[in-house]
Design an enzyme around this catalytic site. Structure first.
Site, mmCIF file in Angstrom:
data_model
loop_
_atom_site.group_PDB
_atom_site.id
_atom_site.type_symbol
_atom_site.label_atom_id
_atom_site.label_comp_id
_atom_site.label_asym_id
_atom_site.label_seq_id
_atom_site.Cartn_x
_atom_site.Cartn_y
_atom_site.Cartn_z
ATOM 1 N N HIS A 1 -9.601 -0.087 -10.483
ATOM 2 C CA HIS A 1 -10.673 -0.231 -11.171
ATOM 3 C C HIS A 1 -11.189 0.961 -11.779
ATOM 4 O O HIS A 1 -10.554 2.062 -12.096
ATOM 5 C CB HIS A 1 -11.427 0.019 -9.479
ATOM 6 C CG HIS A 1 -11.548 1.007 -9.118
ATOM 7 N ND1 HIS A 1 -10.628 2.114 -8.562
ATOM 8 C CD2 HIS A 1 -12.918 2.592 -9.070
ATOM 9 C CE1 HIS A 1 -11.077 3.224 -7.602
ATOM 10 N NE2 HIS A 1 -12.263 2.957 -8.281
ATOM 11 N N HIS B 1 -13.444 3.201 -12.173
ATOM 12 C CA HIS B 1 -14.413 4.340 -12.386
ATOM 13 C C HIS B 1 -14.075 5.272 -12.882
ATOM 14 O O HIS B 1 -12.470 5.367 -13.093
ATOM 15 C CB HIS B 1 -14.237 4.918 -11.261
ATOM 16 C CG HIS B 1 -15.203 3.913 -10.025
ATOM 17 N ND1 HIS B 1 -15.920 4.283 -8.619
ATOM 18 C CD2 HIS B 1 -16.138 3.599 -10.072
ATOM 19 C CE1 HIS B 1 -16.675 3.198 -8.346
ATOM 20 N NE2 HIS B 1 -17.058 3.184 -9.903
ATOM 21 N N ASP C 1 -12.825 8.491 -12.874
ATOM 22 C CA ASP C 1 -11.642 9.040 -12.071
ATOM 23 C C ASP C 1 -10.233 8.754 -11.887
ATOM 24 O O ASP C 1 -9.510 8.992 -11.183
ATOM 25 C CB ASP C 1 -12.530 9.622 -10.888
ATOM 26 C CG ASP C 1 -12.543 9.253 -9.712
ATOM 27 O OD1 ASP C 1 -13.390 8.173 -10.385
ATOM 28 O OD2 ASP C 1 -12.352 9.688 -8.532
ATOM 29 N N HIS C 2 -10.199 7.710 -12.073
ATOM 30 C CA HIS C 2 -9.209 6.506 -11.964
ATOM 31 C C HIS C 2 -8.785 6.028 -13.457
ATOM 32 O O HIS C 2 -7.252 5.869 -13.241
ATOM 33 C CB HIS C 2 -9.445 5.508 -10.549
ATOM 34 C CG HIS C 2 -9.933 5.750 -9.565
ATOM 35 N ND1 HIS C 2 -9.033 6.092 -8.949
ATOM 36 C CD2 HIS C 2 -11.213 6.474 -9.009
ATOM 37 C CE1 HIS C 2 -9.595 6.341 -7.164
ATOM 38 N NE2 HIS C 2 -10.619 6.933 -7.966
ATOM 39 N N HIS D 1 -15.947 -2.175 -3.073
ATOM 40 C CA HIS D 1 -15.959 -0.916 -4.139
ATOM 41 C C HIS D 1 -17.007 -1.003 -5.473
ATOM 42 O O HIS D 1 -18.138 -0.540 -5.885
ATOM 43 C CB HIS D 1 -15.383 0.543 -3.878
ATOM 44 C CG HIS D 1 -15.679 1.332 -4.667
ATOM 45 N ND1 HIS D 1 -16.135 2.634 -4.083
ATOM 46 C CD2 HIS D 1 -14.628 1.871 -5.729
ATOM 47 C CE1 HIS D 1 -16.075 3.956 -4.816
ATOM 48 N NE2 HIS D 1 -14.664 3.165 -6.225
ATOM 49 N N ASP E 1 -10.269 3.123 -4.413
ATOM 50 C CA ASP E 1 -10.993 3.129 -3.499
ATOM 51 C C ASP E 1 -11.929 2.901 -2.650
ATOM 52 O O ASP E 1 -12.678 2.253 -2.133
ATOM 53 C CB ASP E 1 -12.027 4.355 -4.445
ATOM 54 C CG ASP E 1 -11.910 5.458 -5.255
ATOM 55 O OD1 ASP E 1 -11.033 6.000 -4.736
ATOM 56 O OD2 ASP E 1 -12.546 6.268 -5.763
ATOM 57 N N HIS F 1 -7.780 9.223 -2.987
ATOM 58 C CA HIS F 1 -8.140 10.425 -2.706
ATOM 59 C C HIS F 1 -8.377 11.085 -1.349
ATOM 60 O O HIS F 1 -7.971 10.106 -0.787
ATOM 61 C CB HIS F 1 -9.327 9.857 -2.676
ATOM 62 C CG HIS F 1 -10.711 10.093 -3.597
ATOM 63 N ND1 HIS F 1 -10.782 10.856 -4.635
ATOM 64 C CD2 HIS F 1 -11.343 9.207 -4.142
ATOM 65 C CE1 HIS F 1 -11.833 10.286 -5.352
ATOM 66 N NE2 HIS F 1 -12.169 9.025 -5.634
#
Ligand SMILES: [Zn+2]
Length: 254
Positions: A53, A55, A57-58, A111, A128, A166
């Protein structure tokens, strides 16, 4: 033989590195620096990048890795499109370059609106959406969408290894105990996962079977989960979506 390594990033992210025969594939590289360090330390070539996805942080490290290694990049058809060489939607299967496994694609919105899961070879990369003993927040989707997405993942074979994005497991177990205090499997899980963390090891992967037994977000039809959620809501909740929505709200403030 395929090896899977957890490369920590930021505060609590994992970048999953799949290694086979001198080549590696990065899943959800939020940062390129730890991936480069991992590759250099093992003398590996990066063969592909996979993303679940959009985001940061990915996928924050995806453009730099793709440029440096000139490798293909795979991700959700409805997200991160500019930097992807292959856009994936539900039902597609593809051979992951360089490491000899084939993965299939599931659309799992909730999400984020275009979130996908990648599954095959007994593995699940779910970003996530499904966490160990928890689930992602609903940033771009509805409780009904998330219930449907989680049901797709819950329907995978029980032995499927769950690689999520995570290290939230111990906090998730504490919440699960509040929701379902008489679930004895939670105490077992807490002892096992706390021991792993005390040794500095990831709690992941878990398995679909373990999630079905302990994850409150997959257990919204269990009597104790329904009762706890109804008590928290102050009214009788009817149906899995209402129960899920209440448990998700409860977790947000826990
Ligand atoms: Zn996310």
């Amino acid at each position: 033989m395929l090896a899977i390594h957890a490369v920590p990033a930021f505060k609590d992210n994992y970048i999953w590195m799949l290694e086979e025969g001198g080549r590696a594939v990065a899943v959800d590289p939020g940062d390129d620096a730890p991936v480069e360090a991992f590759l250099a330390s093992r003398g590996l070539t990066l063969a592909a990048v996979l993303a679940t996805h959009h985001h940061a942080d990915h996928v924050g490290g995806l453009p730099a890795l793709a440029q440096r290694w000139k490798c293909p990049t795979f991700g959700p058809a409805r997200e991160v499109s500019a930097s992807l060489t292959r856009r994936l939607a539900e039902g597609e299967r593809f051979e992951v370059p360089g490491i000899g496994i084939e993965l299939g694609v599931l659309d799992i919105p909730g999400h984020t609106a275009g979130h996908i899961a990648l599954t095959g070879a007994g593995l699940l990369f779910c970003g996530d959406t499904l966490f160990a003993c928890g689930c992602g927040r609903l940033f771009e989707g509805t409780p009904a969408q998330m219930v449907e997405s989680l049901a797709k993942l819950a329907g995978l074979p029980a032995a499927t290894e769950v690689y999520c994005g995570h290290e939230y497991t111990l906090a998730n177990i504490r919440f699960a105990e509040a929701v379902e205090p008489s679930n004895a499997r939670l105490a077992e899980r807490k002892a096992r996962d706390a021991a792993k963390r005390a040794e500095g090891r990831p709690t992941l992967p878990s398995t679909i079977g373990e999630e079905l037994a302990t994850n409150p977000f997959l257990r919204c039809t269990e009597r104790e989960v329904v009762a706890s959620a109804s008590r928290h809501a102050g009214r009788d909740l009817a149906g899995v979506v209402e129960v899920f929505a209440e448990v998700r709200e409860w977790k947000n403030g826990f």
